[in-house]
Design an enzyme around this catalytic site. Structure first.
Site, PDB file in Angstrom:
ATOM      1  N   PRO A  15       0.827  -1.210   0.000  1.00  5.75           N
ATOM      2  CA  PRO A  15       0.000   0.000   0.000  1.00  5.75           C
ATOM      3  C   PRO A  15       0.858   1.256   0.000  1.00  5.75           C
ATOM      4  CG  PRO A  15      -0.845  -1.601   1.550  1.00  5.75           C
ATOM      5  CD  PRO A  15       0.489  -2.120   1.091  1.00  5.75           C
ATOM      6  N   GLU A  16       0.477   2.212  -0.839  1.00  2.00           N
ATOM      7  CA  GLU A  16       1.197   3.475  -0.930  1.00  2.00           C
ATOM      8  C   GLU A  16       0.341   4.579  -0.320  1.00  2.00           C
ATOM      9  OE1 GLU A  16       2.843   3.978  -4.904  1.00  2.00           O
ATOM     10  OE2 GLU A  16       3.080   1.821  -5.122  1.00  2.00           O
TER      11      GLU A  16
ATOM     12  N   ARG B  17      12.642  -3.601  -7.353  1.00  2.00           N
ATOM     13  CA  ARG B  17      11.248  -3.674  -7.784  1.00  2.00           C
ATOM     14  C   ARG B  17      11.173  -3.811  -9.295  1.00  2.00           C
ATOM     15  NH1 ARG B  17       7.898  -1.738  -3.888  1.00  2.00           N
ATOM     16  NH2 ARG B  17       6.416  -3.109  -4.942  1.00  2.00           N
TER      17      ARG B  17
END
Length: 290
Positions: free
Chosen positions: A2-3, A280
């Protein structure tokens, strides 16, 4: 993970159903207990479980706010302020229920690791499938130094100047721009999803060295990041993989994403490519992003 928009959504939902309630008891799962016994810290950080549970008992929630990707529960006990800091990790979720049977999604039901029983009979439940999240009880933000090192909120005046100043330092200037904008010391709350989207909208290759982007373009990129973060907040965040708002509710931003997780560019039709940046997977269009 979650950002900022996802955490903001959780905070907006948690606030009206949490503020003013008093914790009567805290229970932790056997998994968390065993983790502590072998010298690890699954979820509950910085305190023994006994101290964590004892100190939280009789605390009242006076506010719930967000700082970057963290949820801040502002608490009070015997006239003294405290701060319970929550990070959702990869798969954390909060539930506000009267009965544990109200947690209906099995994967969250199987991983309810911290239960806050309230004096009104209800419960505040933290579930975390992969247990990468954290709960940290402090007296003040200053008691945990990493919190003080976070960049300003991207919506605040001066945040763009902070970004430009940090991007120009030797530590960041030669790094890929994607890595720089995902660094919470440079921009708060922008992770892989929204960095991918903003760079695509700006036609900037994620691997381009930060120093090879003009100040004008960096300013434009920062504005694009702010815009995509706000768009996602308005859409309730991106419910990708295991992210949920409180009580299992999903957001809709994932239906608006133009590049993250895409196999084909929606602009030019070319097959997308991916590369590893800062550990990432970074998806990009080799035609549109240079």
């Amino acid at each position: 993970m979650p950002e900022l928009p996802e955490v903001e959504g959780v905070v907006r939902e948690l606030s009206p159903v949490s503020i003013g309630r008093t914790i009567s008891e805290v229970r932790v799962s056997e998994v968390v207990q065993k983790s502590k016994e072998v010298g690890k810290e699954a979820i509950v950080k910085g305190k023994t479980l006994e101290d964590f549970k004892e100190e939280l008992a009789a605390m009242t929630i006076v506010d719930v706010t967000r700082r970057s990707k963290y949820i801040y529960f502002h608490l009070e006990k015997a006239g003294l302020p405290y701060l319970l800091v929550s990070h959702l990790g990869m798969t954390g979720a909060w539930f506000v229920v009267d009965s544990l049977e109200e947690v209906t999604e099995q994967k969250f039901k199987n991983h309810m690791h911290v239960i806050f029983k309230m004096d009104d009979g209800g419960m505040l439940v933290y579930s975390d499938i992969r247990r990468f999240g954290e709960l940290r009880l402090l007296q003040a933000e200053e008691d945990y130094l990493p919190l003080l090192k976070m960049a300003p909120e991207p919506f605040e005046a001066g945040a763009v100047e902070h970004f430009l100043a940090m991007a120009a330092t030797p530590k960041y200037a030669r790094k890929p721009i994607k890595e720089v904008v995902m660094d919470g010391h440079v921009i708060s709350g922008c992770g892989n999803i929204y960095a991918t989207e903003a760079l695509f909208r700006m036609n900037i290759h994620p691997g381009r060295a930060t120093e090879r982007i003009s100040e004008k373009r960096k300013r434009e990129l920062f504005r694009e990041i702010v815009d995509v973060l706000q768009e996602s907040i308005d859409a309730g965040g991106s419910s990708i993989s295991d992210y949920r708002n409180i009580n299992g509710e999903a957001g809709t931003m994932q239906t608006r994403l133009k590049m993250y997780g895409k196999k084909v560019c929606g602009t030019c039709g070319k097959e997308t490519k991916s590369m590893k940046i800062a550990g990432r997977t970074s998806v990009y269009c080799p035609q549109c992003q240079r």
